[in-house]
Design an enzyme around this catalytic site. Structure first.
Site, PDB file in Angstrom:
ATOM      1  N   SER A 233       2.546  -8.169  -1.981  1.00  0.00           N
ATOM      2  CA  SER A 233       2.744  -8.133  -0.526  1.00  0.00           C
ATOM      3  C   SER A 233       2.393  -9.495   0.041  1.00  0.00           C
ATOM      4  O   SER A 233       1.357 -10.059  -0.321  1.00  0.00           O
ATOM      5  CB  SER A 233       1.824  -7.073   0.088  1.00  0.00           C
ATOM      6  OG  SER A 233       1.754  -7.260   1.489  1.00  0.00           O
TER       7      SER A 233
ATOM      8  N   MET B 165       4.621 -13.194  10.126  1.00  0.00           N
ATOM      9  CA  MET B 165       4.613 -11.804   9.629  1.00  0.00           C
ATOM     10  C   MET B 165       3.194 -11.348   9.327  1.00  0.00           C
ATOM     11  O   MET B 165       2.230 -12.106   9.468  1.00  0.00           O
ATOM     12  CB  MET B 165       5.464 -11.704   8.376  1.00  0.00           C
ATOM     13  CG  MET B 165       6.943 -11.588   8.636  1.00  0.00           C
ATOM     14  SD  MET B 165       7.799 -11.276   7.082  1.00  0.00           S
ATOM     15  CE  MET B 165       9.422 -10.870   7.669  1.00  0.00           C
ATOM     16  N   GLY B 166       3.098 -10.145   8.837  1.00  0.00           N
ATOM     17  CA  GLY B 166       1.792  -9.613   8.459  1.00  0.00           C
ATOM     18  C   GLY B 166       1.598  -8.185   8.921  1.00  0.00           C
ATOM     19  O   GLY B 166       0.525  -7.610   8.746  1.00  0.00           O
TER      20      GLY B 166
ATOM     21  N   ASP C  52       0.821  -1.224   0.000  1.00  0.00           N
ATOM     22  CA  ASP C  52       0.000   0.000   0.000  1.00  0.00           C
ATOM     23  C   ASP C  52       0.850   1.268   0.000  1.00  0.00           C
ATOM     24  O   ASP C  52       0.507   2.251  -0.654  1.00  0.00           O
ATOM     25  CB  ASP C  52      -1.042  -0.009   1.123  1.00  0.00           C
ATOM     26  CG  ASP C  52      -0.414  -0.015   2.499  1.00  0.00           C
ATOM     27  OD1 ASP C  52       0.762  -0.415   2.621  1.00  0.00           O
ATOM     28  OD2 ASP C  52      -1.087   0.391   3.460  1.00  0.00           O
TER      29      ASP C  52
ATOM     30  N   ARG D  79       8.221 -23.624  23.555  1.00  0.00           N
ATOM     31  CA  ARG D  79       9.279 -22.987  22.755  1.00  0.00           C
ATOM     32  C   ARG D  79       8.646 -21.935  21.850  1.00  0.00           C
ATOM     33  O   ARG D  79       7.476 -22.043  21.468  1.00  0.00           O
ATOM     34  CB  ARG D  79       9.977 -24.021  21.858  1.00  0.00           C
ATOM     35  CG  ARG D  79      10.686 -25.125  22.614  1.00  0.00           C
ATOM     36  CD  ARG D  79      11.958 -24.615  23.281  1.00  0.00           C
ATOM     37  NE  ARG D  79      12.729 -25.675  23.893  1.00  0.00           N
ATOM     38  CZ  ARG D  79      12.524 -26.167  25.117  1.00  0.00           C
ATOM     39  NH1 ARG D  79      11.524 -25.706  25.865  1.00  0.00           N
ATOM     40  NH2 ARG D  79      13.299 -27.129  25.603  1.00  0.00           N
TER      41      ARG D  79
ATOM     42  N   ARG E  70       9.019 -15.032   3.490  1.00  0.00           N
ATOM     43  CA  ARG E  70       8.950 -14.109   2.353  1.00  0.00           C
ATOM     44  C   ARG E  70       9.762 -14.598   1.160  1.00  0.00           C
ATOM     45  O   ARG E  70       9.461 -14.267   0.013  1.00  0.00           O
ATOM     46  CB  ARG E  70       9.446 -12.736   2.796  1.00  0.00           C
ATOM     47  CG  ARG E  70       8.616 -11.635   2.213  1.00  0.00           C
ATOM     48  CD  ARG E  70       8.764 -10.351   2.926  1.00  0.00           C
ATOM     49  NE  ARG E  70      10.021  -9.703   2.634  1.00  0.00           N
ATOM     50  CZ  ARG E  70      10.410  -8.564   3.197  1.00  0.00           C
ATOM     51  NH1 ARG E  70       9.613  -7.971   4.076  1.00  0.00           N
ATOM     52  NH2 ARG E  70      11.548  -8.013   2.901  1.00  0.00           N
TER      53      ARG E  70
ATOM     54  N   ASP F  60       1.433  -9.923   2.910  1.00  0.00           N
ATOM     55  CA  ASP F  60       0.505  -9.729   4.028  1.00  0.00           C
ATOM     56  C   ASP F  60      -0.975  -9.923   3.657  1.00  0.00           C
ATOM     57  O   ASP F  60      -1.806 -10.078   4.535  1.00  0.00           O
ATOM     58  CB  ASP F  60       0.676  -8.321   4.607  1.00  0.00           C
ATOM     59  CG  ASP F  60       2.074  -8.085   5.164  1.00  0.00           C
ATOM     60  OD1 ASP F  60       2.843  -9.065   5.252  1.00  0.00           O
ATOM     61  OD2 ASP F  60       2.401  -6.941   5.506  1.00  0.00           O
TER      62      ASP F  60
HETATM   63  O1  F6P Z   1       4.977  -5.970   4.424  1.00  0.00           O
HETATM   64  C1  F6P Z   1       5.639  -7.138   4.216  1.00  0.00           C
HETATM   65  C2  F6P Z   1       6.448  -7.535   5.430  1.00  0.00           C
HETATM   66  O2  F6P Z   1       7.019  -8.782   5.148  1.00  0.00           O
HETATM   67  C3  F6P Z   1       5.685  -7.547   6.733  1.00  0.00           C
HETATM   68  O3  F6P Z   1       4.948  -8.725   6.899  1.00  0.00           O
HETATM   69  C4  F6P Z   1       6.813  -7.380   7.714  1.00  0.00           C
HETATM   70  O4  F6P Z   1       6.360  -6.759   8.876  1.00  0.00           O
HETATM   71  C5  F6P Z   1       7.754  -6.481   7.014  1.00  0.00           C
HETATM   72  O5  F6P Z   1       7.517  -6.632   5.635  1.00  0.00           O
HETATM   73  C6  F6P Z   1       9.192  -6.729   7.329  1.00  0.00           C
HETATM   74  O6  F6P Z   1       9.951  -5.784   6.669  1.00  0.00           O
HETATM   75  P1  F6P Z   1      11.549  -5.818   6.567  1.00  0.00           P
HETATM   76  O7  F6P Z   1      11.918  -6.928   5.639  1.00  0.00           O
HETATM   77  O8  F6P Z   1      11.902  -4.495   6.017  1.00  0.00           O
HETATM   78  O9  F6P Z   1      12.054  -6.057   7.939  1.00  0.00           O
END
Ligand code: F6P
Length: 417
Positions: free
Chosen positions: A200, A244-245, A155, A329, A338, A202
């Site tokens: 993305s 993540m997200g 975004d 844990r 990612r 997310d």
């Molecule tokens: O927006 C995508 C994302 O992977 C989020 O899920 C995460 O918070 C962020 O990017 C992490 O960013 P960076 O790789 O810059 O630490």
């Protein structure tokens, strides 16, 4: 049309498939195709000063006629016809050092859809956020004669795209007034066409059902939890898995459903109870009493309680250990979510959307809004980019106002309490 494509913000699986689709669809539709390296940062840096602003390389493109059967066949079999005329920088062997806006041909993007991340590079550009940076970006595009841009990012990146387009006429006037471009060029490049694709992991963009990279990331999480599950079973342990997200709980929620998690924390729907600790322990205790040997709790990195206090994986671990006596844990999946090869859907979706992006640019007029290419109910869609960005921001606003029902219904219009 001279068309450039860039990837911006956090990378996601499928971005290379976007570039491949845009380049190939662009060539088929008779466009000259370029990629911008390193996202908006590459736009700001451009290709250095050895280019003359008054002589953009427009109209040098040998037109592709789809009616020419042999040419179409060449394209189908990837003969790399366009590359042979030496127009491609990626394969010409010329160093890309110091050049960020690069002409590409058919073969340059061959096989890109199977590669993770983004081969063009990406950056979160601070320079592009400044008016001076955007002025430099406009100059660099005009220098190369580029009049259409596809931006693939989240975004923030798409907001940047819309700002850039809205400012474009004023940027062009500034360049003309300062003598950097001629009157003729200012008239030729009075309008920049922009289309956004959402890349993305997310899945946090409104007005589209799916963002590019989210399916692969979800799959990665599921595989990781499957792996965790077996070791958890061996030791009868509890695991807290952080995913993540950022501000969106889609990955956490869907991973929870796919992996049969015992409890899930997401930003849009914090536990309603005053104590999330009580709510979680009650549920997990019940599962254990039913005979479950493993416990999986998934926490989105942006999760918080109903008072907007962050809920951290370590805090969850302490509660499970101290109150339920579970050997617990924490696994933070981090960037393994990612990276890596895109799943099939993250090749198909960007391919269909990349083709649509080129069509939208070919049809664009100064009057039409910038579009975001989405997907709704399995159909590729065009929606006004700014509307989608504004609706996405409304979710964060609703969360900030603790209106969690609104946040959920903005994420999913089908959602009912
Ligand atoms: O927006 C995508 C994302 O992977 C989020 O899920 C995460 O918070 C962020 O990017 C992490 O960013 P960076 O790789 O810059 O630490």
């Amino acid at each position: 049309m001279k068309l450039a494509v860039l990837t911006s913000g956090g990378d996601s699986a499928g971005m290379n498939a976007v570039v491949r689709a845009v380049v190939k669809a662009g060539i088929i539709r008779g466009c000259e195709t370029w990629v911008v390296r390193e996202g908006y940062e590459g736009l700001v840096r451009g290709n250095g000063d050895d280019h003359k602003a008054e002589k953009p390389a427009i109209a040098t493109h040998k037109e592709v006629h789809l009616k020419d059967e042999s040419f179409v066949q060449n394209l189908r079999f990837g003969d790399g016809e366009l590359l042979r005329d030496g127009t491609s920088d990626y394969t010409s062997g010329r160093s890309l050092k110091g050049r960020y806006i690069v002409r590409v041909g058919w073969d340059d993007v061959r096989g890109w859809f199977g590669v993770g991340g983004t081969l063009c590079g990406t950056a979160r550009s601070a320079a592009f956020r400044t008016p001076e940076g955007r002025l430099a970006a406009a100059y660099n595009l005009i220098k190369e004669g580029i009049d259409a841009l596809v931006v693939c990012g989240g975004d923030g990146s798409l907001t940047g795209a819309d700002v850039f387009r809205a400012e474009w006429p004023s940027l062009v006037s500034q360049l003309r007034e300062s003598g950097k471009i001629s009157e003729d060029l200012a008239n030729t490049y009075g309008h920049l066409k922009i289309v956004g694709l959402v890349g993305s992991i997310d899945n946090d963009m409104s007005m589209t059902d799916m963002t590019i990279g989210a399916p692969t990331a979800l799959h990665r999480i599921c595989e990781s939890i499957d792996n965790i599950e077996s070791t958890a079973f061996s030791h009868s342990r509890a695991f807290v898995v952080e995913v993540m997200g950022r501000h969106c709980g889609w990955l956490a929620l869907l991973a929870g459903v796919s992996a049969g998690a015992d409890f899930i924390f997401i930003p849009e729907r914090p536990p309603e109870e005053d104590s999330w600790e009580d709510a979680m322990c009650k549920m997990i205790q019940r599962h254990r009493e039913l005979g479950k040997r493993t416990t999986i709790v998934i926490v989105a990195e942006g999760a918080h309680d109903k008072n907007l206090q962050p809920i951290r994986a370590d805090a969850i671990k302490d509660v499970l250990s101290d109150r339920l006596g579970l050997d617990t844990r924490v696994t933070c999946l981090g960037h393994t979510q990612r990276g890596g090869r895109p799943c099939a859907y993250d090749r198909i979706l960007p391919t269909l959307q990349g083709v649509e992006a080129v069509e939208a640019l070919l049809e664009a007029t100064p009057e039409t809004p910038s579009y975001m290419i989405g997907v709704q109910e399995s159909k590729i869609t065009r929606v006004p980019l700014m509307e989608a960005v504004a609706m996405t921001h409304s979710v964060s606003k609703a969360i900030g106002e603790k209106d969690f029902d609104k946040a959920m219904s903005l994420r999913d219009p089908e959602f009912h309490e």
